[in-house]
Design an enzyme around this catalytic site. Structure first.
Site, PDB file in Angstrom:
ATOM      1  N   TYR A  48      33.517  55.003  32.180  1.00 26.38           N
ATOM      2  CA  TYR A  48      33.124  55.637  30.928  1.00 26.38           C
ATOM      3  C   TYR A  48      34.119  56.726  30.572  1.00 26.38           C
ATOM      4  O   TYR A  48      34.546  57.501  31.453  1.00 26.38           O
ATOM      5  CB  TYR A  48      31.716  56.217  31.065  1.00 26.38           C
ATOM      6  CG  TYR A  48      31.219  56.939  29.833  1.00 26.38           C
ATOM      7  CD1 TYR A  48      31.017  56.251  28.641  1.00 26.38           C
ATOM      8  CD2 TYR A  48      30.961  58.303  29.860  1.00 26.38           C
ATOM      9  CE1 TYR A  48      30.560  56.910  27.504  1.00 26.38           C
ATOM     10  CE2 TYR A  48      30.499  58.968  28.735  1.00 26.38           C
ATOM     11  CZ  TYR A  48      30.300  58.264  27.556  1.00 26.38           C
ATOM     12  OH  TYR A  48      29.863  58.915  26.436  1.00 26.38           O
ATOM     13  N   ASP A  62      32.895  70.756  23.378  1.00 29.67           N
ATOM     14  CA  ASP A  62      32.457  69.477  22.812  1.00 29.67           C
ATOM     15  C   ASP A  62      31.771  69.724  21.471  1.00 29.67           C
ATOM     16  O   ASP A  62      30.544  69.655  21.350  1.00 29.67           O
ATOM     17  CB  ASP A  62      31.505  68.786  23.786  1.00 29.67           C
ATOM     18  CG  ASP A  62      31.133  67.385  23.329  1.00 29.67           C
ATOM     19  OD1 ASP A  62      31.875  66.805  22.518  1.00 29.67           O
ATOM     20  OD2 ASP A  62      30.089  66.874  23.787  1.00 29.67           O
ATOM     21  N   ASP A  89      33.382  57.182  24.244  1.00 31.86           N
ATOM     22  CA  ASP A  89      32.602  57.986  23.302  1.00 31.86           C
ATOM     23  C   ASP A  89      33.429  58.184  22.032  1.00 31.86           C
ATOM     24  O   ASP A  89      34.459  58.855  22.051  1.00 31.86           O
ATOM     25  CB  ASP A  89      32.284  59.328  23.962  1.00 31.86           C
ATOM     26  CG  ASP A  89      31.477  60.269  23.088  1.00 31.86           C
ATOM     27  OD1 ASP A  89      31.222  59.939  21.917  1.00 31.86           O
ATOM     28  OD2 ASP A  89      31.118  61.354  23.586  1.00 31.86           O
ATOM     29  N   ASP A  91      32.233  59.620  19.276  1.00 27.03           N
ATOM     30  CA  ASP A  91      31.575  60.671  18.487  1.00 27.03           C
ATOM     31  C   ASP A  91      30.849  60.072  17.278  1.00 27.03           C
ATOM     32  O   ASP A  91      30.085  59.142  17.420  1.00 27.03           O
ATOM     33  CB  ASP A  91      32.588  61.733  18.075  1.00 27.03           C
ATOM     34  CG  ASP A  91      32.974  62.657  19.225  1.00 27.03           C
ATOM     35  OD1 ASP A  91      32.297  62.610  20.269  1.00 27.03           O
ATOM     36  OD2 ASP A  91      33.947  63.407  19.096  1.00 27.03           O
ATOM     37  N   GLU A 118      27.561  57.858  17.140  1.00 24.33           N
ATOM     38  CA  GLU A 118      26.288  58.569  17.076  1.00 24.33           C
ATOM     39  C   GLU A 118      25.898  58.965  15.657  1.00 24.33           C
ATOM     40  O   GLU A 118      26.702  58.869  14.728  1.00 24.33           O
ATOM     41  CB  GLU A 118      26.355  59.802  17.969  1.00 24.33           C
ATOM     42  CG  GLU A 118      27.317  60.854  17.474  1.00 24.33           C
ATOM     43  CD  GLU A 118      27.701  61.845  18.564  1.00 24.33           C
ATOM     44  OE1 GLU A 118      27.536  63.061  18.332  1.00 24.33           O
ATOM     45  OE2 GLU A 118      28.184  61.420  19.633  1.00 24.33           O
ATOM     46  N   CYS A 126      27.248  68.718  21.715  1.00 20.74           N
ATOM     47  CA  CYS A 126      26.872  67.963  22.908  1.00 20.74           C
ATOM     48  C   CYS A 126      25.421  67.513  22.772  1.00 20.74           C
ATOM     49  O   CYS A 126      24.560  68.271  22.309  1.00 20.74           O
ATOM     50  CB  CYS A 126      27.048  68.829  24.153  1.00 20.74           C
ATOM     51  SG  CYS A 126      26.372  68.091  25.661  1.00 20.74           S
ATOM     52  N   ARG A 161      24.368  55.274  19.148  1.00 23.13           N
ATOM     53  CA  ARG A 161      23.673  56.383  19.814  1.00 23.13           C
ATOM     54  C   ARG A 161      22.843  57.143  18.781  1.00 23.13           C
ATOM     55  O   ARG A 161      23.311  57.433  17.686  1.00 23.13           O
ATOM     56  CB  ARG A 161      24.699  57.317  20.456  1.00 23.13           C
ATOM     57  CG  ARG A 161      24.117  58.653  20.896  1.00 23.13           C
ATOM     58  CD  ARG A 161      25.155  59.499  21.586  1.00 23.13           C
ATOM     59  NE  ARG A 161      24.933  60.933  21.358  1.00 23.13           N
ATOM     60  CZ  ARG A 161      25.652  61.906  21.881  1.00 23.13           C
ATOM     61  NH1 ARG A 161      26.666  61.608  22.676  1.00 23.13           N
ATOM     62  NH2 ARG A 161      25.376  63.169  21.613  1.00 23.13           N
ATOM     63  N   GLU A 191      19.848  59.216  23.176  1.00 25.34           N
ATOM     64  CA  GLU A 191      20.280  60.430  23.871  1.00 25.34           C
ATOM     65  C   GLU A 191      19.129  61.403  24.069  1.00 25.34           C
ATOM     66  O   GLU A 191      18.239  61.526  23.227  1.00 25.34           O
ATOM     67  CB  GLU A 191      21.389  61.101  23.062  1.00 25.34           C
ATOM     68  CG  GLU A 191      21.927  62.393  23.652  1.00 25.34           C
ATOM     69  CD  GLU A 191      22.611  62.235  25.002  1.00 25.34           C
ATOM     70  OE1 GLU A 191      21.926  61.812  25.952  1.00 25.34           O
ATOM     71  OE2 GLU A 191      23.820  62.542  25.099  1.00 25.34           O
ATOM     72  N   ASN A 213      21.908  57.970  29.743  1.00 19.15           N
ATOM     73  CA  ASN A 213      22.857  59.024  30.068  1.00 19.15           C
ATOM     74  C   ASN A 213      22.241  59.932  31.129  1.00 19.15           C
ATOM     75  O   ASN A 213      21.302  60.663  30.853  1.00 19.15           O
ATOM     76  CB  ASN A 213      23.202  59.837  28.812  1.00 19.15           C
ATOM     77  CG  ASN A 213      24.157  60.979  29.091  1.00 19.15           C
ATOM     78  OD1 ASN A 213      24.727  61.081  30.168  1.00 19.15           O
ATOM     79  ND2 ASN A 213      24.341  61.846  28.105  1.00 19.15           N
TER      80      ASN A 213
END
Length: 311
Positions: A48, A62, A89, A91, A118, A126, A161, A191, A213
């Site tokens: 990942y 982040d 990821d 974003d 996401e 985050c 996500r 998440e 996660n």
């Protein structure tokens, strides 16, 4: 050696086969190519590339400050060294739906196996911090729809996500998960779920693969791999575990070095040069180089001369 001999297409097929098999794909977070090699050597099923870890390694929080170029460059460097599937990821897709579409194609070209996008607004935070906000569901559906439409390799996995659990509750997260699966997402990443019961509720609501996660110091109870497997989770990520462990060791070593004036107290805990070279495949490089210079060919005069054989 140099690059993995497993093609991106083969990694994508292997990942999709794993998602369909019911096994749990464990993906520790790699913040460098070297850590990706260690993950593969340790026997895990995937790698990942965490946005949080990548940002931290660049000296940034982040908060959506990293660019698509920074993320794709680092992710490509990580993906190229390992034969394991690699999930990155992405974003929020780095902008509007058209940006999300371009993001998918850039990450395909970089050799990644898949990405997750996401539903937070920009600037994002985050997923395990408070103070987040999510875009409207129609906006997120367009974001995922654009990503799916832009994909050229059907093997590339697009994961949606949702951070709605932290903003609007479990029910809202489940409704979003169902809508995003309907929009074409191959996998759902809810998440910030609290515990096993919440994962079970999401699992019952959607019939596409599910990602968990397991991030330390976050909102979720740290569930074991066996528990997640029993719940029907398909992928588990440990995004920042290795970076946090490494930086903890860095801080401790620096304090000891400062206090003692020597590293003697922790030399026995260091990875040896032989161990690092074994991880890098140093002997394979040496053998390859030797094979190139050992070959001889005629120089046209009846004599022989050293010549580098073409690989």
């Amino acid at each position: 050696m140099l690059h993995s001999t497993v093609t991106p297409e083969a990694k994508r097929r292997a990942f999709r086969d794993a998602l369909a098999s019911g096994v749990l794909v464990r993906m520790p977070g790699a913040f460098s190519p070297l850590t990706a090699l260690a993950i593969e050597r340790a026997g895990f099923e995937g790698v990942y590339v965490s946005g949080n870890a990548l940002a931290a390694d660049l000296g940034l929080p982040d908060l959506g400050l990293t660019t698509l170029t920074e993320v794709s460059t680092r992710a490509q460097a990580i993906a190229r060294v390992t034969g394991l599937p690699s999930l990155v990821d992405a974003d929020t897709g780095f902008g509007e739906p058209l940006n999300a579409a371009r993001t998918v194609q850039i990450l395909e070209d970089a050799g990644l196996t898949g990405c997750h996008i996401e539903d937070q607004v920009n600037p994002k935070r985050c997923g395990h911090l408070d103070g987040k906000a999510v875009v409207g569901l129609p906006d997120m559906v367009r974001r995922i729809g654009a990503a799916v439409a832009a994909r050229r390799d059907p093997g590339f996995v697009i994961c949606a996500r949702t951070d709605a659990r932290g903003t609007d509750g479990l029910g809202a997260a489940i409704e979003r998960a169902k809508a995003l699966a309907g929009a074409g997402a191959d996998m759902i990443f809810p998440e910030g779920l609290a515990d096993a019961a919440e994962f079970e509720a999401v699992r019952k609501a959607v019939d596409v693969p599910l990602l968990a996660n397991m991030s330390e110091f976050g909102k979720s109870t740290l569930l074991t791999a066996d528990t997640l497997r029993d719940l029907g989770v398909n992928v588990v990520i440990y995004p920042v575990t290795l970076l946090r462990l490494a930086m903890g060791a860095v801080a401790e070593a620096l304090a000891t070095l400062d206090a003692d004036g020597t590293q003697a107290a922790f030399v026995d805990r260091l990875q040896t040069p032989a161990e690092t070279n074994a991880l890098l495949g140093y002997a394979d490089y040496a053998d390859f180089d030797t094979a190139l210079v050992d070959a001889t060919v005629s120089d046209g005069t009846g004599h022989s001369r050293d010549h580098q054989k073409q690989p």
